[in-house]
Design a protein around this motif. Structure first.
Motif, mmCIF file in Angstrom:
data_model
loop_
_atom_site.group_PDB
_atom_site.id
_atom_site.type_symbol
_atom_site.label_atom_id
_atom_site.label_comp_id
_atom_site.label_asym_id
_atom_site.label_seq_id
_atom_site.Cartn_x
_atom_site.Cartn_y
_atom_site.Cartn_z
ATOM 1 N N ARG A 32 0.850 -1.200 0.000
ATOM 2 C CA ARG A 32 0.000 0.000 0.000
ATOM 3 C C ARG A 32 0.887 1.251 0.000
ATOM 4 O O ARG A 32 0.663 2.205 0.748
ATOM 5 C CB ARG A 32 -0.974 -0.009 1.181
ATOM 6 N N GLU A 33 1.898 1.172 -0.838
ATOM 7 C CA GLU A 33 2.875 2.258 -0.944
ATOM 8 C C GLU A 33 2.194 3.570 -1.343
ATOM 9 O O GLU A 33 1.220 3.571 -2.105
ATOM 10 C CB GLU A 33 3.953 1.907 -1.979
ATOM 11 N N LYS A 34 2.702 4.683 -0.826
ATOM 12 C CA LYS A 34 2.189 5.998 -1.179
ATOM 13 C C LYS A 34 2.714 6.367 -2.576
ATOM 14 O O LYS A 34 3.921 6.283 -2.830
ATOM 15 C CB LYS A 34 2.654 7.050 -0.159
ATOM 16 N N MET A 35 1.815 6.743 -3.469
ATOM 17 C CA MET A 35 2.197 6.986 -4.865
ATOM 18 C C MET A 35 1.951 8.449 -5.254
ATOM 19 O O MET A 35 1.020 9.096 -4.781
ATOM 20 C CB MET A 35 1.400 6.081 -5.807
ATOM 21 N N LYS A 36 2.807 8.937 -6.135
ATOM 22 C CA LYS A 36 2.591 10.250 -6.739
ATOM 23 C C LYS A 36 1.604 10.105 -7.892
ATOM 24 O O LYS A 36 1.271 8.987 -8.308
ATOM 25 C CB LYS A 36 3.918 10.805 -7.266
ATOM 26 N N ILE B 174 4.798 6.996 -9.517
ATOM 27 C CA ILE B 174 6.081 6.731 -8.856
ATOM 28 C C ILE B 174 5.881 6.794 -7.346
ATOM 29 O O ILE B 174 5.095 7.604 -6.843
ATOM 30 C CB ILE B 174 7.153 7.762 -9.307
ATOM 31 N N ILE B 175 6.607 5.913 -6.620
ATOM 32 C CA ILE B 175 6.475 5.877 -5.158
ATOM 33 C C ILE B 175 6.894 7.210 -4.558
ATOM 34 O O ILE B 175 7.948 7.761 -4.902
ATOM 35 C CB ILE B 175 7.326 4.732 -4.553
ATOM 36 N N ASN B 176 6.068 7.701 -3.650
ATOM 37 C CA ASN B 176 6.349 8.962 -2.960
ATOM 38 C C ASN B 176 7.137 8.650 -1.679
ATOM 39 O O ASN B 176 6.578 8.492 -0.590
ATOM 40 C CB ASN B 176 5.040 9.692 -2.619
#
Length: 497
Positions: free
Chosen positions: A104-108, A112-114
Protein backbone atom coordinates in the motif's frame (compact mmCIF):
# COMPACT_ATOMS: atom_id res chain seq x y z
CA UNK A 1 -21.88 0.23 26.80
CA UNK A 2 -21.49 -1.27 23.32
CA UNK A 3 -18.29 -3.31 23.03
CA UNK A 4 -15.71 -2.39 20.43
CA UNK A 5 -15.51 -6.06 19.43
CA UNK A 6 -17.79 -8.86 20.63
CA UNK A 7 -17.75 -12.57 19.74
CA UNK A 8 -20.85 -14.54 20.73
CA UNK A 9 -21.00 -18.35 20.84
CA UNK A 10 -18.21 -18.78 18.26
CA UNK A 11 -17.85 -22.39 17.09
CA UNK A 12 -15.38 -23.91 14.66
CA UNK A 13 -15.09 -27.43 13.31
CA UNK A 14 -12.48 -29.03 11.07
CA UNK A 15 -13.51 -32.23 9.27
CA UNK A 16 -16.38 -32.64 11.73
CA UNK A 17 -14.14 -32.23 14.80
CA UNK A 18 -15.17 -29.32 17.04
CA UNK A 19 -12.17 -27.24 18.11
CA UNK A 20 -14.14 -24.23 19.38
CA UNK A 21 -17.30 -25.02 21.32
CA UNK A 22 -19.10 -21.74 21.89
CA UNK A 23 -16.60 -19.01 22.76
CA UNK A 24 -17.59 -15.59 24.09
CA UNK A 25 -15.09 -12.73 24.02
CA UNK A 26 -15.43 -8.96 24.05
CA UNK A 27 -13.10 -5.99 24.32
CA UNK A 28 -14.10 -2.37 24.93
CA UNK A 29 -12.41 0.87 23.91
CA UNK A 30 -9.51 1.56 26.24
CA UNK A 31 -9.47 -1.99 27.63
CA UNK A 32 -6.79 -4.72 27.71
CA UNK A 33 -8.23 -8.23 27.81
CA UNK A 34 -5.79 -11.08 28.49
CA UNK A 35 -6.79 -14.25 26.63
CA UNK A 36 -5.50 -17.18 28.68
CA UNK A 37 -5.37 -20.91 28.12
CA UNK A 38 -2.96 -23.77 27.69
CA UNK A 39 -1.49 -24.57 24.27
CA UNK A 40 -4.27 -26.29 22.34
CA UNK A 41 -7.01 -24.42 24.22
CA UNK A 42 -8.21 -22.75 21.00
CA UNK A 43 -6.67 -19.29 21.31
CA UNK A 44 -4.91 -19.38 17.91
CA UNK A 45 -8.01 -20.64 16.09
CA UNK A 46 -10.12 -17.91 17.68
CA UNK A 47 -7.60 -15.23 16.70
CA UNK A 48 -7.53 -16.52 13.12
CA UNK A 49 -11.30 -16.12 12.99
CA UNK A 50 -11.00 -12.49 14.14
CA UNK A 51 -8.18 -11.96 11.62
CA UNK A 52 -10.29 -13.37 8.74
CA UNK A 53 -8.12 -16.45 8.14
CA UNK A 54 -10.96 -18.82 9.15
CA UNK A 55 -14.73 -18.40 9.04
CA UNK A 56 -16.64 -19.56 12.13
CA UNK A 57 -18.86 -22.63 11.76
CA UNK A 58 -21.41 -20.89 13.98
CA UNK A 59 -21.73 -17.77 16.12
CA UNK A 60 -21.72 -14.01 15.55
CA UNK A 61 -19.13 -11.22 15.46
CA UNK A 62 -20.03 -7.60 16.28
CA UNK A 63 -17.96 -4.44 15.76
CA UNK A 64 -19.26 -1.35 17.56
CA UNK A 65 -22.60 -3.12 17.94
CA UNK A 66 -22.92 -3.97 14.22
CA UNK A 67 -22.91 -7.60 13.11
CA UNK A 68 -20.09 -8.28 10.62
CA UNK A 69 -18.81 -11.15 8.51
CA UNK A 70 -15.02 -11.01 8.25
CA UNK A 71 -14.23 -12.21 4.74
CA UNK A 72 -10.42 -12.41 4.74
CA UNK A 73 -7.31 -10.88 6.42
CA UNK A 74 -7.44 -7.76 4.20
CA UNK A 75 -11.08 -7.21 5.15
CA UNK A 76 -10.16 -7.62 8.84
CA UNK A 77 -7.57 -4.83 8.46
CA UNK A 78 -10.14 -2.65 6.67
CA UNK A 79 -12.40 -3.17 9.71
CA UNK A 80 -9.54 -1.70 11.79
CA UNK A 81 -8.46 -4.99 13.37
CA UNK A 82 -4.72 -5.74 13.48
CA UNK A 83 -2.95 -8.85 14.74
CA UNK A 84 0.71 -9.02 15.78
CA UNK A 85 1.90 -12.61 15.57
CA UNK A 86 4.51 -14.27 17.78
CA UNK A 87 6.65 -14.81 14.67
CA UNK A 88 7.26 -11.41 13.07
CA UNK A 89 5.85 -10.69 9.59
CA UNK A 90 8.68 -8.40 8.56
CA UNK A 91 10.94 -8.68 5.50
CA UNK A 92 14.45 -8.23 6.85
CA UNK A 93 16.00 -7.06 3.54
CA UNK A 94 13.56 -4.15 3.28
CA UNK A 95 13.60 -0.88 5.24
CA UNK A 96 11.25 0.01 8.10
CA UNK A 97 9.22 2.30 5.79
CA UNK A 98 8.97 -0.34 3.07
CA UNK A 99 7.72 -2.89 5.61
CA UNK A 100 5.16 -0.57 7.16
CA UNK A 101 3.63 0.36 3.79
CA UNK A 102 4.21 -2.96 2.00
CA UNK A 103 1.47 -3.47 -0.60
CA UNK A 104 0.00 0.00 0.00
CA UNK A 105 2.87 2.26 -0.94
CA UNK A 106 2.19 6.00 -1.18
CA UNK A 107 2.20 6.99 -4.86
CA UNK A 108 2.59 10.25 -6.74
CA UNK A 109 0.20 11.21 -9.52
CA UNK A 110 2.66 9.84 -12.11
CA UNK A 111 2.67 6.38 -10.52
CA UNK A 112 6.08 6.73 -8.86
CA UNK A 113 6.47 5.88 -5.16
CA UNK A 114 6.35 8.96 -2.96
CA UNK A 115 9.32 8.14 -0.72
CA UNK A 116 9.21 11.50 1.07
CA UNK A 117 5.60 10.98 2.20
CA UNK A 118 6.30 7.38 3.25
CA UNK A 119 9.30 8.47 5.34
CA UNK A 120 7.29 11.24 7.03
CA UNK A 121 4.37 8.94 7.85
CA UNK A 122 6.76 6.24 9.06
CA UNK A 123 8.37 8.72 11.46
CA UNK A 124 4.90 9.59 12.84
CA UNK A 125 3.89 5.99 13.57
CA UNK A 126 7.33 5.13 14.94
CA UNK A 127 7.10 8.04 17.38
CA UNK A 128 3.79 6.59 18.65
CA UNK A 129 5.67 3.49 19.83
CA UNK A 130 8.59 5.44 21.23
CA UNK A 131 11.07 4.89 18.38
CA UNK A 132 12.78 8.15 17.50
CA UNK A 133 16.34 6.86 17.10
CA UNK A 134 15.78 4.79 13.94
CA UNK A 135 15.53 6.33 10.47
CA UNK A 136 12.70 5.07 8.21
CA UNK A 137 15.39 3.91 5.75
CA UNK A 138 16.94 1.52 8.31
CA UNK A 139 16.87 -2.12 7.13
CA UNK A 140 14.88 -4.43 9.41
CA UNK A 141 17.97 -6.69 9.54
CA UNK A 142 19.76 -3.91 11.47
CA UNK A 143 17.01 -3.70 14.11
CA UNK A 144 17.03 -5.62 17.42
CA UNK A 145 14.27 -8.09 18.31
CA UNK A 146 12.72 -5.51 20.66
CA UNK A 147 12.81 -2.84 17.95
CA UNK A 148 11.19 -5.25 15.46
CA UNK A 149 8.39 -5.92 17.95
CA UNK A 150 7.72 -2.17 18.24
CA UNK A 151 7.89 -1.78 14.43
CA UNK A 152 5.19 -4.48 14.13
CA UNK A 153 3.01 -2.43 16.48
CA UNK A 154 3.76 0.76 14.52
CA UNK A 155 2.70 -1.05 11.34
CA UNK A 156 -0.59 -2.03 12.99
CA UNK A 157 -1.17 1.58 14.10
CA UNK A 158 -0.57 2.78 10.54
CA UNK A 159 -3.87 1.08 9.62
CA UNK A 160 -5.65 3.31 12.19
CA UNK A 161 -6.50 0.11 14.07
CA UNK A 162 -9.10 0.16 16.81
CA UNK A 163 -8.57 -3.47 17.90
CA UNK A 164 -5.04 -4.75 18.43
CA UNK A 165 -4.36 -8.46 19.01
CA UNK A 166 -0.94 -9.20 20.51
CA UNK A 167 0.17 -12.85 20.51
CA UNK A 168 2.98 -13.50 23.05
CA UNK A 169 4.58 -10.08 22.34
CA UNK A 170 7.13 -10.39 25.17
CA UNK A 171 8.28 -13.99 24.47
CA UNK A 172 11.65 -12.94 23.04
CA UNK A 173 12.23 -9.79 25.10
CA UNK A 174 14.36 -9.31 28.20
CA UNK A 175 12.99 -7.77 31.40
CA UNK A 176 13.77 -4.15 30.49
CA UNK A 177 12.35 -4.48 26.96
CA UNK A 178 9.26 -6.21 28.36
CA UNK A 179 8.61 -3.29 30.72
CA UNK A 180 8.95 -0.85 27.81
CA UNK A 181 6.37 -2.82 25.81
CA UNK A 182 3.94 -3.10 28.73
CA UNK A 183 4.17 0.67 29.28
CA UNK A 184 3.43 1.19 25.58
CA UNK A 185 0.35 -1.05 25.88
CA UNK A 186 -0.78 1.14 28.77
CA UNK A 187 -0.37 4.25 26.60
CA UNK A 188 -2.28 2.64 23.70
CA UNK A 189 -5.12 1.74 26.06
CA UNK A 190 -5.30 5.37 27.21
CA UNK A 191 -5.59 6.44 23.56
CA UNK A 192 -8.75 4.31 23.25
CA UNK A 193 -7.46 1.12 21.63
CA UNK A 194 -8.98 -2.21 22.58
CA UNK A 195 -6.19 -4.78 23.07
CA UNK A 196 -6.44 -8.58 23.21
CA UNK A 197 -3.27 -9.78 24.92
CA UNK A 198 -2.25 -13.45 24.62
CA UNK A 199 0.48 -14.45 27.08
CA UNK A 200 1.62 -17.29 29.34
CA UNK A 201 3.28 -14.82 31.74
CA UNK A 202 0.78 -14.18 34.50
CA UNK A 203 2.88 -11.44 36.13
CA UNK A 204 2.36 -9.40 32.96
CA UNK A 205 -1.39 -10.08 33.08
CA UNK A 206 -1.55 -8.75 36.64
CA UNK A 207 0.54 -5.71 35.69
CA UNK A 208 -1.27 -4.54 32.56
CA UNK A 209 -4.60 -6.30 31.88
CA UNK A 210 -8.05 -5.13 32.96
CA UNK A 211 -9.81 -8.45 32.52
CA UNK A 212 -9.06 -12.09 31.68
CA UNK A 213 -10.95 -14.48 29.41
CA UNK A 214 -10.04 -18.15 29.86
CA UNK A 215 -10.35 -20.99 27.33
CA UNK A 216 -9.77 -24.68 27.98
CA UNK A 217 -9.95 -27.48 25.40
CA UNK A 218 -11.87 -25.26 22.99
CA UNK A 219 -14.43 -24.24 25.60
CA UNK A 220 -15.19 -20.86 27.19
CA UNK A 221 -14.43 -21.15 30.91
CA UNK A 222 -15.21 -17.60 31.97
CA UNK A 223 -14.11 -14.01 32.41
CA UNK A 224 -12.93 -12.16 35.52
CA UNK A 225 -11.62 -8.69 36.33
CA UNK A 226 -7.90 -8.97 37.08
CA UNK A 227 -8.34 -7.20 40.42
CA UNK A 228 -10.74 -9.95 41.54
CA UNK A 229 -8.62 -13.01 40.70
CA UNK A 230 -5.28 -14.40 41.93
CA UNK A 231 -2.62 -16.00 39.73
CA UNK A 232 -3.39 -19.38 41.35
CA UNK A 233 -7.06 -18.95 40.38
CA UNK A 234 -6.03 -18.08 36.79
CA UNK A 235 -3.95 -21.26 36.62
CA UNK A 236 -6.75 -23.46 37.98
CA UNK A 237 -9.19 -21.95 35.45
CA UNK A 238 -6.73 -22.72 32.63
CA UNK A 239 -5.82 -26.29 33.59
CA UNK A 240 -9.00 -27.38 35.39
CA UNK A 241 -7.12 -28.20 38.58
CA UNK A 242 -5.04 -26.49 41.25
CA UNK A 243 -1.28 -26.46 40.72
CA UNK A 244 -0.08 -25.89 44.26
CA UNK A 245 3.51 -26.92 43.65
CA UNK A 246 4.69 -25.59 40.31
CA UNK A 247 8.28 -26.64 41.04
CA UNK A 248 9.04 -30.12 42.40
CA UNK A 249 11.33 -30.57 45.39
CA UNK A 250 14.97 -30.53 44.29
CA UNK A 251 16.87 -33.81 44.13
CA UNK A 252 19.98 -34.06 46.30
CA UNK A 253 22.95 -33.59 44.01
CA UNK A 254 26.26 -35.41 44.39
CA UNK A 255 29.56 -33.73 45.22
CA UNK A 256 31.15 -35.50 42.23
CA UNK A 257 32.16 -33.02 39.52
CA UNK A 258 31.42 -34.34 36.01
CA UNK A 259 32.11 -31.23 33.92
CA UNK A 260 34.83 -28.64 34.28
CA UNK A 261 34.92 -25.45 32.23
CA UNK A 262 38.14 -23.50 32.62
CA UNK A 263 38.91 -20.00 31.32
CA UNK A 264 36.59 -20.52 28.34
CA UNK A 265 36.93 -17.74 25.77
CA UNK A 266 35.07 -17.48 22.45
CA UNK A 267 35.99 -14.58 20.18
CA UNK A 268 33.57 -11.62 20.50
CA UNK A 269 31.23 -13.66 22.75
CA UNK A 270 32.66 -15.09 25.94
CA UNK A 271 35.64 -14.15 28.11
CA UNK A 272 37.40 -16.29 30.72
CA UNK A 273 34.39 -18.36 31.89
CA UNK A 274 35.15 -20.90 34.63
CA UNK A 275 32.64 -23.17 36.42
CA UNK A 276 31.89 -26.82 37.19
CA UNK A 277 28.82 -29.06 37.12
CA UNK A 278 28.13 -31.82 39.64
CA UNK A 279 26.38 -35.15 39.10
CA UNK A 280 22.60 -34.84 39.43
CA UNK A 281 22.77 -31.06 39.76
CA UNK A 282 20.64 -28.41 38.06
CA UNK A 283 23.03 -25.55 37.32
CA UNK A 284 21.09 -22.44 36.35
CA UNK A 285 22.53 -19.87 33.95
CA UNK A 286 21.02 -16.37 34.05
CA UNK A 287 21.69 -13.17 32.16
CA UNK A 288 20.02 -10.52 30.06
CA UNK A 289 19.60 -10.73 26.28
CA UNK A 290 23.07 -10.49 24.71
CA UNK A 291 24.84 -11.71 27.86
CA UNK A 292 26.27 -14.76 26.08
CA UNK A 293 23.95 -17.49 27.47
CA UNK A 294 23.12 -19.07 24.11
CA UNK A 295 26.72 -18.76 22.91
CA UNK A 296 27.86 -20.55 26.07
CA UNK A 297 25.43 -23.43 25.44
CA UNK A 298 26.79 -23.80 21.90
CA UNK A 299 30.43 -23.60 23.03
CA UNK A 300 29.83 -26.36 25.62
CA UNK A 301 28.35 -28.52 22.84
CA UNK A 302 31.25 -27.85 20.44
CA UNK A 303 29.23 -25.70 18.05
CA UNK A 304 31.40 -22.62 18.54
CA UNK A 305 35.15 -22.45 18.12
CA UNK A 306 36.91 -22.04 21.45
CA UNK A 307 39.66 -19.44 21.28
CA UNK A 308 41.22 -20.45 24.61
CA UNK A 309 40.35 -22.44 27.72
CA UNK A 310 38.74 -25.87 27.86
CA UNK A 311 35.52 -27.86 28.30
CA UNK A 312 35.90 -31.32 29.87
CA UNK A 313 33.29 -33.98 30.66
CA UNK A 314 34.62 -36.89 32.75
CA UNK A 315 38.08 -35.76 31.71
CA UNK A 316 37.31 -35.84 27.98
CA UNK A 317 37.97 -32.60 26.11
CA UNK A 318 35.02 -31.36 24.04
CA UNK A 319 35.64 -29.31 20.90
CA UNK A 320 33.10 -30.73 18.39
CA UNK A 321 29.41 -31.77 18.53
CA UNK A 322 30.39 -35.41 17.75
CA UNK A 323 32.77 -35.43 20.73
CA UNK A 324 30.03 -33.87 22.87
CA UNK A 325 27.42 -36.45 21.87
CA UNK A 326 29.84 -39.37 22.26
CA UNK A 327 30.88 -38.08 25.70
CA UNK A 328 27.24 -37.84 26.82
CA UNK A 329 26.25 -34.21 26.29
CA UNK A 330 22.89 -33.33 24.73
CA UNK A 331 21.72 -29.82 23.79
CA UNK A 332 18.08 -28.71 23.66
CA UNK A 333 18.26 -25.41 21.77
CA UNK A 334 16.20 -22.32 22.57
CA UNK A 335 14.90 -22.26 18.97
CA UNK A 336 12.88 -25.47 18.83
CA UNK A 337 11.25 -24.57 15.49
CA UNK A 338 14.39 -23.37 13.72
CA UNK A 339 17.05 -25.65 15.24
CA UNK A 340 15.42 -28.28 17.45
CA UNK A 341 12.89 -29.78 15.03
CA UNK A 342 12.27 -30.27 11.33
CA UNK A 343 8.65 -29.15 11.31
CA UNK A 344 7.70 -30.86 8.03
CA UNK A 345 8.83 -34.26 9.31
CA UNK A 346 6.78 -36.51 11.58
CA UNK A 347 7.10 -36.94 15.33
CA UNK A 348 8.54 -40.39 14.53
CA UNK A 349 11.27 -39.03 12.25
CA UNK A 350 12.19 -36.15 14.56
CA UNK A 351 12.52 -38.41 17.60
CA UNK A 352 14.98 -40.65 15.76
CA UNK A 353 17.14 -37.95 14.13
CA UNK A 354 20.26 -38.20 16.36
CA UNK A 355 19.79 -41.94 16.92
CA UNK A 356 20.17 -43.35 13.40
CA UNK A 357 23.94 -43.71 13.74
CA UNK A 358 23.49 -45.89 16.83
CA UNK A 359 20.81 -48.26 15.52
CA UNK A 360 22.07 -48.71 11.96
CA UNK A 361 24.05 -51.87 11.20
CA UNK A 362 26.07 -51.74 7.99
CA UNK A 363 23.90 -48.80 6.97
CA UNK A 364 20.64 -50.75 7.45
CA UNK A 365 17.99 -49.53 9.92
CA UNK A 366 16.03 -51.90 12.15
CA UNK A 367 12.33 -50.94 11.91
CA UNK A 368 11.42 -52.88 15.06
CA UNK A 369 14.04 -51.04 17.14
CA UNK A 370 12.94 -47.71 15.68
CA UNK A 371 9.28 -48.37 16.52
CA UNK A 372 10.20 -49.41 20.08
CA UNK A 373 12.28 -46.25 20.68
CA UNK A 374 9.52 -43.95 19.41
CA UNK A 375 6.79 -45.71 21.42
CA UNK A 376 8.94 -45.58 24.57
CA UNK A 377 9.48 -41.81 24.46
CA UNK A 378 5.99 -40.84 23.31
CA UNK A 379 4.68 -42.77 26.31
CA UNK A 380 7.37 -41.72 28.83
CA UNK A 381 7.02 -38.01 28.03
CA UNK A 382 3.24 -38.19 27.52
CA UNK A 383 3.44 -36.54 24.10
CA UNK A 384 -0.16 -35.77 23.12
CA UNK A 385 -0.35 -37.05 19.52
CA UNK A 386 -2.84 -39.52 18.07
CA UNK A 387 -0.10 -41.19 15.97
CA UNK A 388 3.70 -40.63 15.69
CA UNK A 389 3.34 -40.26 11.90
CA UNK A 390 1.74 -36.82 12.41
CA UNK A 391 3.86 -33.82 11.34
CA UNK A 392 5.57 -32.39 14.43
CA UNK A 393 4.72 -28.85 13.27
CA UNK A 394 1.02 -29.50 14.00
CA UNK A 395 1.66 -30.15 17.72
CA UNK A 396 1.29 -27.56 20.50
CA UNK A 397 4.44 -25.83 21.77
CA UNK A 398 4.60 -27.98 24.89
CA UNK A 399 4.35 -31.22 22.94
CA UNK A 400 6.93 -30.03 20.41
CA UNK A 401 9.29 -29.36 23.33
CA UNK A 402 8.71 -32.89 24.64
CA UNK A 403 9.69 -34.30 21.22
CA UNK A 404 12.93 -32.27 21.32
CA UNK A 405 13.62 -33.65 24.81
CA UNK A 406 12.83 -37.22 23.74
CA UNK A 407 15.14 -36.86 20.74
CA UNK A 408 18.09 -36.25 23.06
CA UNK A 409 17.09 -38.32 26.10
CA UNK A 410 17.24 -41.53 24.07
CA UNK A 411 20.97 -40.83 23.64
CA UNK A 412 21.32 -41.57 27.39
CA UNK A 413 23.02 -38.26 28.18
CA UNK A 414 25.13 -37.67 31.27
CA UNK A 415 24.64 -33.92 30.90
CA UNK A 416 21.63 -32.21 29.35
CA UNK A 417 21.85 -28.54 28.35
CA UNK A 418 18.38 -26.96 28.29
CA UNK A 419 18.23 -23.50 26.72
CA UNK A 420 14.87 -21.81 27.48
CA UNK A 421 13.05 -25.18 27.76
CA UNK A 422 9.67 -23.65 28.67
CA UNK A 423 9.65 -20.57 26.40
CA UNK A 424 6.24 -20.09 24.79
CA UNK A 425 4.57 -23.08 26.46
CA UNK A 426 1.65 -23.05 28.86
CA UNK A 427 1.66 -23.50 32.62
CA UNK A 428 0.47 -27.12 32.51
CA UNK A 429 3.18 -28.14 30.06
CA UNK A 430 5.75 -26.27 32.17
CA UNK A 431 4.94 -28.35 35.25
CA UNK A 432 5.40 -31.50 33.16
CA UNK A 433 8.81 -30.29 31.90
CA UNK A 434 9.85 -29.46 35.48
CA UNK A 435 8.87 -32.96 36.61
CA UNK A 436 10.94 -34.47 33.77
CA UNK A 437 13.94 -32.40 34.91
CA UNK A 438 13.44 -33.62 38.51
CA UNK A 439 13.19 -37.27 37.38
CA UNK A 440 16.38 -36.93 35.33
CA UNK A 441 18.35 -35.50 38.26
CA UNK A 442 17.00 -38.34 40.45
CA UNK A 443 18.72 -40.68 37.97
CA UNK A 444 21.99 -38.76 38.36
CA UNK A 445 21.78 -36.85 35.07
CA UNK A 446 23.12 -33.31 35.32
CA UNK A 447 21.21 -30.36 33.88
CA UNK A 448 22.42 -26.96 32.73
CA UNK A 449 19.26 -24.83 32.78
CA UNK A 450 19.51 -21.58 30.80
CA UNK A 451 16.43 -19.44 31.37
CA UNK A 452 15.18 -15.86 31.12
CA UNK A 453 12.47 -16.63 33.69
CA UNK A 454 13.90 -15.94 37.12
CA UNK A 455 11.17 -17.87 39.03
CA UNK A 456 12.19 -20.94 36.99
CA UNK A 457 15.83 -20.61 38.04
CA UNK A 458 14.89 -19.92 41.67
CA UNK A 459 12.53 -22.91 41.71
CA UNK A 460 14.70 -25.47 39.94
CA UNK A 461 18.44 -24.69 40.20
CA UNK A 462 20.80 -25.95 42.92
CA UNK A 463 23.18 -23.13 41.94
CA UNK A 464 22.89 -20.26 39.48
CA UNK A 465 25.73 -18.54 37.65
CA UNK A 466 25.06 -15.17 36.08
CA UNK A 467 26.55 -13.74 32.87
CA UNK A 468 26.99 -10.09 31.96
CA UNK A 469 28.36 -9.06 28.55
CA UNK A 470 30.04 -12.44 28.02
CA UNK A 471 31.67 -12.61 31.45
CA UNK A 472 30.80 -14.52 34.61
CA UNK A 473 29.54 -11.86 37.03
CA UNK A 474 28.27 -13.92 39.95
CA UNK A 475 27.32 -17.29 41.43
CA UNK A 476 24.50 -17.98 43.90
CA UNK A 477 23.51 -21.09 45.86
CA UNK A 478 19.79 -21.95 45.85
CA UNK A 479 19.29 -20.82 49.45
CA UNK A 480 20.79 -17.34 48.83
CA UNK A 481 19.43 -16.67 45.34
CA UNK A 482 16.78 -13.97 44.86
CA UNK A 483 15.44 -12.17 41.79
CA UNK A 484 17.06 -8.96 43.03
CA UNK A 485 20.52 -10.54 43.41
CA UNK A 486 20.36 -12.26 40.01
CA UNK A 487 19.27 -9.04 38.32
CA UNK A 488 22.04 -7.06 40.07
CA UNK A 489 24.68 -9.47 38.74
CA UNK A 490 23.00 -9.58 35.30
CA UNK A 491 23.33 -5.80 34.97
CA UNK A 492 27.00 -5.87 35.98
CA UNK A 493 26.53 -4.84 39.61
CA UNK A 494 27.45 -6.47 42.89
CA UNK A 495 24.72 -8.39 44.70
CA UNK A 496 24.43 -7.24 48.30
CA UNK A 497 23.14 -9.07 51.32
Amino acid sequence: MTSLLALNNIQKSFSGIKVLKGINLSVDKGEIVALLGENGAGKSTLMKIIAGVYSPTAGDIYLNGNKVTILNPKHSQELKISIIHQEFNLITDLSIAENIFLGREKMKMNGIINWKQMREETKKVLSKVGITHLAPETPIADCSVAEQQLIEIAKALSFDSEVLIMDEPTATLNDKETQTLLQLMDTLRESGLGIIFITHRLDEVVQVADRIVVLRDGEYIGTEKVENVTKDKMVSMMVGRDITDLFPERSKSSEDVIMEVKNLTVKNCLTDITFSVRKGEVLGIAGLLGSGKTELSKALFGLMKIQSGSVNLFGQTITTPKQAIDAGISLVTDDRKGEGLILDLSVYENLLLPFYRKIAKAGILNKGKMDAVVQKWVKALQVKVHHPSVEVGTLSGGNQQKVVLGKWLQMNPKLLILNEPTRGIDIGAKTEIYKIIKDLTDEGISIILISSEMPELLGMAHRTIVLHEGKLSGELQAEEATQEKIFKYATGGEASG
